[in-house]
Design an enzyme around this catalytic site. Structure first.
Site, PDB file in Angstrom:
ATOM      1  N   TRP A 132      50.237  24.015  84.037  1.00 23.38           N
ATOM      2  CA  TRP A 132      50.628  25.096  83.716  1.00 23.38           C
ATOM      3  C   TRP A 132      51.555  25.092  82.378  1.00 23.38           C
ATOM      4  O   TRP A 132      51.682  25.946  81.709  1.00 23.38           O
ATOM      5  CB  TRP A 132      51.569  25.761  84.608  1.00 23.38           C
ATOM      6  N   LYS A 156      39.596  24.091  86.882  1.00 22.66           N
ATOM      7  CA  LYS A 156      40.674  24.501  87.800  1.00 22.66           C
ATOM      8  C   LYS A 156      42.001  24.936  86.952  1.00 22.66           C
ATOM      9  O   LYS A 156      42.836  23.838  86.975  1.00 22.66           O
ATOM     10  CB  LYS A 156      40.929  23.935  89.186  1.00 22.66           C
ATOM     11  N   PRO A 157      42.517  25.931  86.591  1.00 24.47           N
ATOM     12  CA  PRO A 157      43.686  25.827  86.053  1.00 24.47           C
ATOM     13  C   PRO A 157      44.723  26.068  87.052  1.00 24.47           C
ATOM     14  O   PRO A 157      44.712  26.325  88.305  1.00 24.47           O
ATOM     15  CB  PRO A 157      43.797  27.299  85.222  1.00 24.47           C
ATOM     16  N   GLU A 231      46.079  12.260  82.929  1.00 27.36           N
ATOM     17  CA  GLU A 231      46.991  12.156  82.136  1.00 27.36           C
ATOM     18  C   GLU A 231      48.197  12.619  83.107  1.00 27.36           C
ATOM     19  O   GLU A 231      48.390  13.739  83.614  1.00 27.36           O
ATOM     20  CB  GLU A 231      47.087  13.401  81.236  1.00 27.36           C
ATOM     21  N   LEU A 232      49.244  11.822  83.360  1.00 27.98           N
ATOM     22  CA  LEU A 232      50.054  12.014  84.624  1.00 27.98           C
ATOM     23  C   LEU A 232      51.724  12.087  83.919  1.00 27.98           C
ATOM     24  O   LEU A 232      51.681  12.320  82.878  1.00 27.98           O
ATOM     25  CB  LEU A 232      49.908  10.665  85.612  1.00 27.98           C
ATOM     26  N   CYS A 265      55.149  16.567  79.236  1.00 28.39           N
ATOM     27  CA  CYS A 265      55.117  15.249  79.757  1.00 28.39           C
ATOM     28  C   CYS A 265      55.444  14.208  78.863  1.00 28.39           C
ATOM     29  O   CYS A 265      56.002  12.977  79.326  1.00 28.39           O
ATOM     30  CB  CYS A 265      53.853  14.671  80.428  1.00 28.39           C
ATOM     31  N   GLU A 365      61.406  12.045  86.171  1.00 28.20           N
ATOM     32  CA  GLU A 365      60.748  13.168  85.138  1.00 28.20           C
ATOM     33  C   GLU A 365      61.901  14.362  85.411  1.00 28.20           C
ATOM     34  O   GLU A 365      61.881  14.891  86.778  1.00 28.20           O
ATOM     35  CB  GLU A 365      59.615  13.370  85.225  1.00 28.20           C
TER      36      GLU A 365
HETATM   37  P1  ADP Z   1      53.338  20.319  88.892  1.00 30.28           P
HETATM   38  O1  ADP Z   1      54.332  20.028  90.252  1.00 30.28           O
HETATM   39  O2  ADP Z   1      53.637  19.980  87.569  1.00 30.28           O
HETATM   40  O3  ADP Z   1      52.794  21.634  88.985  1.00 30.28           O
HETATM   41  P2  ADP Z   1      50.676  19.303  89.935  1.00 30.28           P
HETATM   42  O4  ADP Z   1      50.421  17.776  89.804  1.00 30.28           O
HETATM   43  O5  ADP Z   1      51.276  19.588  91.265  1.00 30.28           O
HETATM   44  O6  ADP Z   1      51.993  19.218  88.919  1.00 30.28           O
HETATM   45  O7  ADP Z   1      49.961  20.365  89.358  1.00 30.28           O
HETATM   46  C1  ADP Z   1      49.051  20.008  88.188  1.00 30.28           C
HETATM   47  C2  ADP Z   1      47.600  20.614  88.766  1.00 30.28           C
HETATM   48  O8  ADP Z   1      47.144  20.096  89.659  1.00 30.28           O
HETATM   49  C3  ADP Z   1      47.661  22.047  88.922  1.00 30.28           C
HETATM   50  O9  ADP Z   1      46.375  22.792  88.626  1.00 30.28           O
HETATM   51  C4  ADP Z   1      47.490  22.014  90.544  1.00 30.28           C
HETATM   52  O10 ADP Z   1      47.269  23.004  91.171  1.00 30.28           O
HETATM   53  C5  ADP Z   1      46.624  21.069  91.013  1.00 30.28           C
HETATM   54  N1  ADP Z   1      46.865  20.133  92.090  1.00 30.28           N
HETATM   55  C6  ADP Z   1      47.967  20.009  92.760  1.00 30.28           C
HETATM   56  N2  ADP Z   1      47.774  19.371  94.099  1.00 30.28           N
HETATM   57  C7  ADP Z   1      46.571  18.974  93.738  1.00 30.28           C
HETATM   58  C8  ADP Z   1      45.499  18.160  94.791  1.00 30.28           C
HETATM   59  N3  ADP Z   1      45.869  17.710  95.940  1.00 30.28           N
HETATM   60  N4  ADP Z   1      44.278  18.070  94.272  1.00 30.28           N
HETATM   61  C9  ADP Z   1      44.006  18.659  93.189  1.00 30.28           C
HETATM   62  N5  ADP Z   1      44.881  19.210  92.256  1.00 30.28           N
HETATM   63  C10 ADP Z   1      45.794  19.523  92.674  1.00 30.28           C
END
Ligand code: ADP
Length: 461
Positions: A132, A156-157, A231-232, A265, A365
């Site tokens: 987001w 998938k946003p 990109e983590l 990040c 973080e």
């Molecule tokens: P944040 O905590 O910053 O939102 P996330 O890694 O949870 O970071 O979210 C980044 C993206 O990954 C979002 O689009 C979220 O919906 C998606 N996401 C969260 N959990 C999963 C999962 N188990 N598999 C795939 N995508 C996921």
């Protein structure tokens, strides 16, 4: 949950309620994307480049509308949101050009009657998952190289900010991309993660988000040996050497740290300053930070917007409480404007000194407008502290010395370095992390590679 409720993080007001795609609907989109790949991969690079340029032109035409959409659903100040639209479109422009440079090569054969040709071709259907914090740029940074390479693309946003993506996809279709070549899906992360990783048709997953989710996706993707770009998370240090230009360091620290209210990040999470200049630096930084205006991003004067949601806010407050309990001193900030009923959360820019390694914010973080400051006396000590993290995305350092700068650059284990520079990103440069910050690079000539396979042809003539 059948609807995704999108809220304005500055006010808590509901912006939209959008129906979520069912598992069946997602599978249909994947099947359509895989089918579309058969013809899309045969288009010429020039044709794909022209479509990308048409998409870019439409985004530029809708710049203001997209900027306002980003501010509404993400909260960042409008000036930054418009900057994000420009940044997002720069990836499309860049990869429209790169599409034409997917060069192969010929290899001299070991016998006279053979010819050897190496070509590059698109991997197939790409499943993208975006966060987001940059709803437009994280999407185009993946979509542009994928489409340029000849891949089909499904994104998938994040549930917090789907509106920008939905609009970008509409504009892509308006520009002439066939519907099934570039699509979006709206559903929760785990559901999409489950479907993407178990689908043989999704040949590559590109993900920007947290490290635990990235690891989970990698584990599950092992079953079908998918290509992955990750990109983590980051835990970026800033090192201020004794000879640094302090005014420049202050200005660049503010740019790097408070963009998107610290929710990026590459945002510096720890500031290491030489003990001999620490007092002067902290004084200058505090004066500058005190000028930052916090509030609704739609007001042009505000420079720091809201925190995206309660989860993000609670994490920041928890880290601040932990630091203060363990002896950190608040120089400025540690103040909040929030309303749980209305569902909005603002954090005043905060500077802490007397920070120690055992505090949570020195290990995790923060994703908020908080600067913890630690002092050092030797540059080797600073480099060790900076590297002492499982993350390796971005690092910044300030020194006027050529020798010192090179020494620090060579000592740091990070994928992106800013030397006297708090804003090193761009479409033309490789963005990505080492260690648990990720795999692969986005942007630059490197950024199209992850969407290409190498094919080698040996001919007897
Ligand atoms: P944040 O905590 O910053 O939102 P996330 O890694 O949870 O970071 O979210 C980044 C993206 O990954 C979002 O689009 C979220 O919906 C998606 N996401 C969260 N959990 C999963 C999962 N188990 N598999 C795939 N995508 C996921």
């Amino acid at each position: 949950m059948t609807n995704c409720i999108v809220k304005n993080p500055a006010t808590g007001a509901v912006l939209a309620e959008i129906p979520i795609d069912s598992v069946e609907a997602i599978k249909v989109k994947i099947a359509e994307g895989a089918e579309a790949f058969k013809s899309w991969k045969k288009t010429s690079a020039h044709e794909r480049a022209a479509l990308l340029m048409a998409w870019s032109a439409l985004i530029k035409k809708n710049r203001q509308q997209l900027g306002e959409l980003i501010t509404a659903e993400n909260g960042k100040p409008i000036k930054e949101a418009l900057g994000e639209v420009d940044y997002a479109v720069s990836y499309i422009d860049w990869y429209a050009e790169e599409a034409k440079r997917m060069y192969g090569r010929t290899i001299p054969a070991h016998v006279p009657n053979k010819r050897i040709i190496v070509t590059r071709e698109a991997i197939g259907l790409v499943g993208a998952i975006t966060p987001w914090n940059f709803p437009a740029a994280m999407m185009t940074r993946k979509a542009a190289p994928a489409l340029a390479a000849g891949c089909t693309f499904i994104v998938k946003p994040a549930e917090e900010t789907p509106l920008t993506t939905i609009r970008l996809i509409e504009l892509a279709h308006e520009a002439g991309f066939p519907t099934a070549v570039v699509q979006s899906i709206l559903a929760d992360g785990p559901t999409v993660g489950e479907i993407f990783t178990s689908s043989p048709e999704v040949r590559k997953i590109t993900f920007t988000g947290s490290t635990p989710v990235g690891k989970w996706l990698m584990e599950r993707s092992a079953q079908s040996v998918k290509h992955m770009t990750m990109e983590l998370g980051g835990h970026a240090p800033i090192i201020i050497a004794e000879d640094a230009d302090l005014d420049l360091a202050v200005e660049q620290t503010v740019i790097a740290k408070f963009r998107n209210a610290g929710q990026t990040c590459v945002s510096p999470n720890r500031l290491l300053v030489h003990a001999n200049i620490a007092d002067t630096f902290v004084e200058k930084l505090t004066k500058r930070v005190d000028l930052l205006r916090v509030g609704n991003g739609m007001d042009n004067h505000n420079e720091v917007g809201p925190i995206i949601n309660k989860k993000g806010f609670d994490k920041i407050v928890n880290q601040l409480n932990d630091a203060v309990e363990k002896g950190a001193k608040v120089v400025i900030g540690n103040e909040f404007d929030f309303d749980e009923g209305a569902d909005y959360y603002f954090v005043q820019p905060t500077i802490l000194t007397d920070v120690t390694a055992d505090m949570k914010m020195m290990q995790e973080e923060t994703f908020g407008p908080v600067i913890p400051i630690v002092t050092f006396t030797s540059i080797d000590e600073a480099i060790d502290v900076a590297n002492n993290t499982p993350y390796g995305l971005a690092a910044y350092f300030f020194t006027e010395s050529y020798k010192m700068g090179n020494y620090i650059a060579e000592g740091l284990h990070f994928g992106i370095l800013g030397w006297n520079d708090g804003a090193p990103s761009g479409a033309h440069v490789p963005f990505g992390g080492m260690k648990e910050s990720g795999i692969g690079r986005e942007g630059g000539s490197e950024g199209i590679e992850p969407y290409l396979e190498t094919k080698y042809l040996s001919m007897t003539i």
